[in-house]
Design an enzyme around this catalytic site. Structure first.
Site, mmCIF file in Angstrom:
data_model
loop_
_atom_site.group_PDB
_atom_site.id
_atom_site.type_symbol
_atom_site.label_atom_id
_atom_site.label_comp_id
_atom_site.label_asym_id
_atom_site.label_seq_id
_atom_site.Cartn_x
_atom_site.Cartn_y
_atom_site.Cartn_z
ATOM 1 C CE LYS A 157 -4.341 0.257 1.541
ATOM 2 N NZ LYS A 157 -4.975 0.438 0.915
HETATM 3 N N1 PMP Z 1 -7.393 -3.374 -3.499
HETATM 4 C C1 PMP Z 1 -6.667 -1.919 -3.666
HETATM 5 C C2 PMP Z 1 -5.685 -1.265 -5.127
HETATM 6 C C3 PMP Z 1 -7.058 -0.909 -2.271
HETATM 7 O O1 PMP Z 1 -6.398 0.527 -2.036
HETATM 8 C C4 PMP Z 1 -7.638 -1.637 -1.582
HETATM 9 C C5 PMP Z 1 -8.326 -0.779 -0.331
HETATM 10 N N2 PMP Z 1 -7.633 -1.202 0.633
HETATM 11 C C6 PMP Z 1 -8.184 -3.352 -1.943
HETATM 12 C C7 PMP Z 1 -7.946 -3.848 -2.603
HETATM 13 C C8 PMP Z 1 -8.686 -3.771 -0.372
HETATM 14 O O2 PMP Z 1 -7.919 -4.268 0.344
HETATM 15 P P1 PMP Z 1 -8.469 -4.485 1.753
HETATM 16 O O3 PMP Z 1 -9.830 -5.702 1.663
HETATM 17 O O4 PMP Z 1 -7.318 -5.292 2.478
HETATM 18 O O5 PMP Z 1 -8.511 -3.213 2.279
#
Ligand code: PMP
Length: 299
Positions: A157
Site C-alpha cells: 500500500k
Molecule cells: N485494492 C486496492 C488497490 C486497495 O486500495 C484496497 C483498499 N485497501 C483493496 C484492494 C482492498 O483491500 P482491503 O480489503 O485490505 O481494504
C-alpha cells in the site's frame, strides 16, 4: 470518497497531539517522492462496543509493505497496534470509523532514495458509507493498467502507487461511471481501483489470484472465509475482460467499500438487482462480530 469528519487527536512524531498540530514541513521527502506506505482499517460499533476489524492483519500487511519497499523502518506490529488502540481510546470512537496509519519518509532531503528518516502517523475519520450501499455500481474497465509488480508492487500500500488508482477513478467518474476495474500487466482482470473483485458464475465465486497485480485485500480474505463458512466454492484464477460480461453477479470488496455490488461493466448489464450470493456474503459480512469475534479487537 467524500470528506468525512476527523477525530480531534492524531499521532505523529511519537506523540498524540490535537489534529491541528499534526503537520509536516513543506520539504518532507514523502510529499515529493511518494515514499510512504499506509493502512486503511475500520472500527465498527458492535454488541461489545466499538471494535477494530482485523487489526493484526493490517499491521502485518504494513510490515510487509515496508519490507518489500526496503524502507529502513523497523515496523513493530505490537507497538503500532498499541498506538492505534491508545489513539482510538483518546478519540472516544463512535460509529463506523476509518483509521489511517502511515509510515512516511519524514526527513527533508530532496532525494528520491530509500535511505532517510521515517515516522509513523495515525489519524481517524468517521466513515458512515463509501458508496450508496443499496445502489448497484456502474463501472468501466479502465484504459489505465494496474501498476505492475515489477514497476510499483501493487501488493504494497505505497502512497505513490495510488496515483494509478486516482487516474483510473478520475477518468471513470468524468465519463459518468462510479468507478473502474483495472487490468493487470497481462491484460486480464486485476481489481477495482481501490477494491478487490469477485465474480459469481454458476454458483461459484471467482477472483483473480495474488499474481494478478492486486493488493491482497483483507476483505477479500474475509469473503473467502465467509464463503467457506456458508459452503460457496471459491476459485482463484485468471479472469479475461470479456468474461466479466458473462458473470451472473459481480461485487467489489474492501475496507472502505465493504461489499458493493456491481450493476454493469462498460454499460453491459450484469444484474439488475443485487444477486443472491452477493446478498448472502454481504449479510454474513455484517454479522461478523458475532460469527467471528476473534477478528475484532476491543479498544
Ligand atoms: N485494492 C486496492 C488497490 C486497495 O486500495 C484496497 C483498499 N485497501 C483493496 C484492494 C482492498 O483491500 P482491503 O480489503 O485490505 O481494504
Amino acid at each position: 470518497m467524500g470528506k468525512f469528519d476527523t477525530y480531534p487527536f492524531a499521532y505523529i512524531r511519537k506523540s498524540i497531539v490535537p489534529i491541528e498540530q499534526a503537520q509536516i514541513p513543506i520539504a518532507t521527502n514523502a510529499l515529493h517522492y511518494g515514499a510512504g506506505i499506509f493502512g486503511g482499517i475500520k472500527a465498527y460499533e458492535t454488541d461489545a462496543g466499538v471494535q477494530i476489524f482485523r487489526l493484526a492483519d493490517h499491521m502485518e500487511r504494513m510490515r510487509q509493505s515496508c519490507k518489500i519497499l526496503r524502507f529502513p523502518y523497523d515496523f513493530n506490529i505490537e507497538s503500532t497496534q498499541k498506538i492505534i488502540l491508545k489513539l482510538a481510546a483518546k478519540n472516544n470512537l463512535k460509529g463506523t470509523t476509518y483509521i489511517r496509519p502511515l509510515v512516511y519518509r519524514s526527513d527533508t532531503n530532496l532525494s528520491p532514495g530509500i535511505e532517510g528518516d521515517y515516522d509513523l502517523s495515525v489519524y481517524m475519520i468517521q466513515m458512515p458509507e463509501y458508496f450508496q450501499a443499496e445502489k448497484g455500481l456502474s463501472v468501466c474497465v479502465s484504459s489505465w493498467q494496474r501498476n505492475a509488480d515489477g514497476a510499483l508492487p501493487p501488493r504494497t500500500k505505497a502512497t505513490g502507487g495510488y496515483l494509478n488508482s486516482s487516474l483510473a477513478i478520475h477518468d471513470a467518474v468524468t465519463s459518468g461511471f462510479d468507478s473502474a476495474i483495472l487490468l493487470d500487466s497481462d491484460g486480464n482482470v486485476g481489481e477495482g481501483a481501490v477494491m478487490n473483485l469477485f465474480m459469481v458464475k454458476n454458483g461459484q465465486l471467482i477472483t483473480p489470484a495474488s499474481d494478478s497485480d492486486i493488493l491482497e485485500g483483507i476483505t477479500r480474505r474475509t469473503v473467502q472465509l465467509i464463503a467457506k463458512d456458508i459452503g460457496i466454492p471459491v476459485i482463484e484464477r485468471t479472469i479475461s475482460r470479456t468474461e466479466l460480461y458473462t458473470a451472473d453477479e459481480i461485487f467489489f470488496c474492501g475496507t472502505a467499500v465493504e461489499i458493493s455490488w456491481c450493476q454493469s461493466v462498460d454499460n453491459v448489464e450484469i444484474s439488475s438487482k443485487k444477486g443472491d450470493i452477493t446478498t448472502k456474503i454481504h449479510k454474513a459480512f455484517d454479522g461478523l462480530s458475532l460469527s467471528h469475534p476473534e477478528l475484532f479487537t476491543k479498544i
